[in-house]
Every structure is written in C-alpha cells, then in structure tokens.
Design an enzyme around this catalytic site. Structure first.
Site, PDB file in Angstrom:
ATOM      1  N   GLN A 124       0.839  -1.202   0.000  1.00 16.99           N
ATOM      2  CA  GLN A 124       0.000   0.000   0.000  1.00 16.99           C
ATOM      3  C   GLN A 124       0.874   1.252   0.000  1.00 16.99           C
ATOM      4  OE1 GLN A 124      -2.268   1.471   3.329  1.00 16.99           O
ATOM      5  NE2 GLN A 124      -4.149   1.446   2.118  1.00 16.99           N
ATOM      6  N   TYR A 175      -5.917  10.766   4.315  1.00 18.86           N
ATOM      7  CA  TYR A 175      -4.520  11.042   3.980  1.00 18.86           C
ATOM      8  C   TYR A 175      -4.455  11.860   2.685  1.00 18.86           C
ATOM      9  CZ  TYR A 175      -3.756   7.944   7.891  1.00 18.86           C
ATOM     10  OH  TYR A 175      -3.784   7.406   9.153  1.00 18.86           O
ATOM     11  N   ARG A 226      -7.634   2.184  -2.833  1.00 22.61           N
ATOM     12  CA  ARG A 226      -8.496   2.124  -1.655  1.00 22.61           C
ATOM     13  C   ARG A 226      -9.127   3.489  -1.406  1.00 22.61           C
ATOM     14  NH1 ARG A 226      -7.404   0.483   4.747  1.00 22.61           N
ATOM     15  NH2 ARG A 226      -8.934  -1.179   4.715  1.00 22.61           N
ATOM     16  N   GLY A 273      -9.387  -6.933   8.651  1.00 23.36           N
ATOM     17  CA  GLY A 273      -8.258  -6.260   9.274  1.00 23.36           C
ATOM     18  C   GLY A 273      -7.904  -6.880  10.600  1.00 23.36           C
ATOM     19  N   ARG A 274      -8.537  -6.355  11.663  1.00 24.58           N
ATOM     20  CA  ARG A 274      -8.170  -6.788  13.012  1.00 24.58           C
ATOM     21  C   ARG A 274      -8.130  -8.301  13.223  1.00 24.58           C
ATOM     22  NH1 ARG A 274     -11.528  -1.949  15.694  1.00 24.58           N
ATOM     23  NH2 ARG A 274     -12.584  -2.344  13.721  1.00 24.58           N
TER      24      ARG A 274
HETATM   25  C1  PHB Z   1      -2.919   4.221  11.464  1.00 23.60           C
HETATM   26  O1  PHB Z   1      -1.696   4.158  11.522  1.00 23.60           O
HETATM   27  O2  PHB Z   1      -3.612   4.354  12.473  1.00 23.60           O
HETATM   28  C2  PHB Z   1      -3.571   4.135  10.155  1.00 23.60           C
HETATM   29  C3  PHB Z   1      -2.799   4.026   9.016  1.00 23.60           C
HETATM   30  C4  PHB Z   1      -3.413   3.961   7.785  1.00 23.60           C
HETATM   31  C5  PHB Z   1      -4.783   3.997   7.699  1.00 23.60           C
HETATM   32  C6  PHB Z   1      -5.558   4.098   8.822  1.00 23.60           C
HETATM   33  C7  PHB Z   1      -4.945   4.163  10.051  1.00 23.60           C
HETATM   34  O3  PHB Z   1      -5.378   3.952   6.517  1.00 23.60           O
END
Ligand code: PHB
Length: 371
Positions: free
Chosen positions: A106, A187, A234, A324-325
């Site tokens: 990414q 971002y 994304r 994710g988690r």
């Molecule tokens: C984070 O470091 O908390 C983080 C990084 C990338 C993302 C979302 C959160 O897209």
C-alpha cells in the site's frame, strides 16, 4: 481441540482471478499499521515471519508504507523510497511467495496527518490547503497535537506524482505482486478529493474534476509502472477518519470511480461507513453505485465477520472481503473461517509498536492443539 466442521457456504473459499494472479480464496488481509519498522523507515526482520504466517490469505495487502520522507505521519512506519528499504522488503515478499501467497504494497502519503518532528528538516507537513486537522500525531515524544500544514504549490504537484512513480518502481524491485494506492482515510489523496480539506483555486481544487486530478495522475503514473492489472485503489467515501468530509460524496466518488475504471485497475477497495467504526453513517449513499461503475473486482472492508462476508458474496455485492483486526490475532484466519473455529482476540497493547510479542506469537489452530 477438535472442531466439527459446521456447514459453511463455499463463497469465501472459491478461487478468483485478480489480473494475472489466481487467488485461492476471497479472503484479503487488509493493510494494518503495526509500527515496528526500524531506523530510517526500514521494515523489521520480524515482518518476514509475520507476513509469511498469514500467506494463506487470498491476497495480503501489506501495511501503509510511505512513498517519501515527507509522506510519513507516524513513528515506526516503513518506507519504500530508498535502497535499504527495498532490500529489507525483499525477504518479506520472498517468504510469502514461498508459502504460495500473494502480496501487494500500500503506497501512502499522509499529507497533513503528520508533524514537523516526523518531517525532513522539521518542515511543516504538506496538504492541499493550510487547514489544521483535529487530532494528534504519534511522534517520538508520544502524542502531540496536529499542526496547520503548508499548502502545496501548483509547481510541486508533479513532484508528488513522481514520488508515487518511484515508490511503485521500488515496490517492483522489492518483489511485490502489485500495489494499492491509498486514497482513503483522510490522507493526502483523500485530502485532495474532499472539499472540507481542499479549498484550492488552481487546477487541483474546486470542481470535482479538479479535486480528482491528483489521484488520477497518480493512478496513471503507477499503472505506467505496473499495468492496471496489478494496481488497486483504496477509498473511504463515507469515512470521517482523519477529520475529513465532503459536502456531496456521491457525485465526487462516482466520478472518481468512473475515471479509475478507464485506467482498468484490477480492484477497488472500499471502506464502508466510518473506518474501524459503524458501517452505516448519517448522510451516506449506497456504495453499490460505485460497484456498478467499476468493471474490476470490488473489495469490501469494515467490520466483516463470517456471516456478513458470506451473505455479501452470495448477493454479489462484492468479489473480495478484506479483514483487518482478525488477521492481527489469527494468522490462520482463512482456515478458522473455513471450519468455523473460534477466533483469538487481538491484544490492544501490542497492536502498535514493540517487538515480537503480539506480532508473530499468535497461535494457529494446530499450535493450540499442541498446547
Ligand atoms: C494508522 O496508523 O492508524 C492508520 C494508518 C493507515 C490507515 C488508517 C490508520 O489507513
């Protein structure tokens, strides 16, 4: 432990073609910041084992990785802008490939979600406009308030696109199978898309077409390097993560996705609702509109469990599901989902930063059986 195989529909475990890659299943490991990189943004050796343990995912999207020193917004996140970083990523990609896995990187520029202490020469972070985000930066001194960024000059924009191009080339040299352009979560690229953060009056601000320009230039540069069949994007159209918003997200993101579709990208990765939060948010729209506008694969993300993943695939509302988690604490997540086994819960204290603990020591089912 022995678990009777519950009846599990096959949808998640059907192979799928992702450009030139045949993925053995539709389970994707979402990009996860784990904050274990070393000095000079070099990924840790521990990441070799970490990613190899998770190679049974149909696709791994490696953690958000800065494309330049300026693109960095947190301590201990890795980079892909110099030779030492490329060299450190090589054994990681090789270890995943050795176990039959596939790995994208990414590409990340945080824009205003940074702090002078993380920036070259302690300069201000850059952004479309000089608007201070709410929130805190994670720095060497711990959490500190974010600052008012410096608005990029129009003449600097080509240089930003160039940072993405070089990072994409570096990702190739590092042995990745492709790259994901991070245009989500508030971002830099998302800051340009949305009107809360983009108040520019040049060709990169104002109309939807202008706000989408940077992302599309980046998509062109990155697909020049990789070909569209190895590039995904994304987005998080309804998320407010990173103090972001848009007055009218549906036409904005419909335009963005239609234009990305012309670049023949292999997948669109969509965070549904608020990042890491509710899947339904006020003022939202039906994100299936974006699926209709895109010919490639649709990767859905945010709070999926097995029943929701299966029903979503069955209803053809997505082609791939990113988790994710659950991947933090279940290296063999695919197998656990396949047989309906219980999942380990991640330890919050070791999510970000530190070493092997909470990173490469979560057990597989097989290891649990031996305990
Ligand atoms: C984070 O470091 O908390 C983080 C990084 C990338 C993302 C979302 C959160 O897209």
């Amino acid at each position: 432990m022995s678990i009777e195989s519950a009846h599990v529909d096959p949808y998640l475990f059907e192979p799928v073609q992702l450009g030139p890659l045949t993925l053995p299943n539709r389970v994707v490991m979402a990009p996860l910041t784990r904050s274990r990189a070393k000095e000079a943004d070099v990924p840790s050796e521990l990441a070799i084992e970490y990613y190899a343990q998770r190679a049974s995912a149909g696709l791994i999207i490696a953690e958000a990785t800065q494309i330049s020193p300026q693109g960095k917004g947190y301590v201990f996140t890795p980079g892909i802008y110099d030779a030492a970083q490329v060299q450190a990523w090589q054994p990681i990609t090789a270890a995943v490939h050795k176990k039959g896995g596939h790995l994208f990187l990414q590409l990340w520029h945080v824009g205003r979600i940074s702090h002078p202490s993380l920036q070259p020469g302690h300069a201000l972070p850059v952004a479309p406009s000089a608007i201070k985000p709410e929130g805190q930066a994670y720095t060497d001194e711990g959490f500190v308030p974010l600052v008012t960024p410096r608005a990029l000059e129009t003449a600097e924009m080509a240089g930003i696109v160039e940072q993405y191009r070089v990072a994409a080339q570096n990702a190739q040299a590092a042995g990745f199978d492709g790259v994901e352009i991070h245009a989500a979560n508030g971002y830099l690229l998302d800051q340009f898309l949305r009107d809360k953060t983009n108040r520019r009056t040049d060709q990169y601000g104002g109309s939807i077409e202008n706000r989408a320009r940077l992302l599309l230039e980046v998509a062109d540069a990155v697909t020049d390097v990789w070909g569209g069949e190895r590039v995904g994007v994304r987005i998080s159209p309804l998320s407010s993560f990173g103090d972001i918003a848009d007055s009218n997200p549906e036409p904005l993101f419909t335009h963005v996705v239609k234009q990305l579709n012309r670049r023949k990208l292999v997948y669109l990765h969509v965070i549904e609702g608020d990042t890491g939060g509710p899947r339904e948010v006020p003022g939202g729209f039906d994100l299936q509109v974006l699926r209709q506008a895109f010919d490639g694969l649709f990767m859905a993300n945010n709070g999926y469990d097995m029943p929701l993943a299966q029903s979503t695939l069955k209803a053809k509302r997505a082609d791939l599901i990113a988790f994710g988690r659950p991947f933090i604490s279940n290296p063999d997540l695919v197998e656990r989902l396949r047989i309906g086994a219980p999942l380990n819960e991640p330890d919050k204290n070791t999510m970000y930063g530190g070493g092997a603990q909470g990173y490469i020591d979560y057990p597989t089912l097989e290891q649990e059986d031996k305990r």
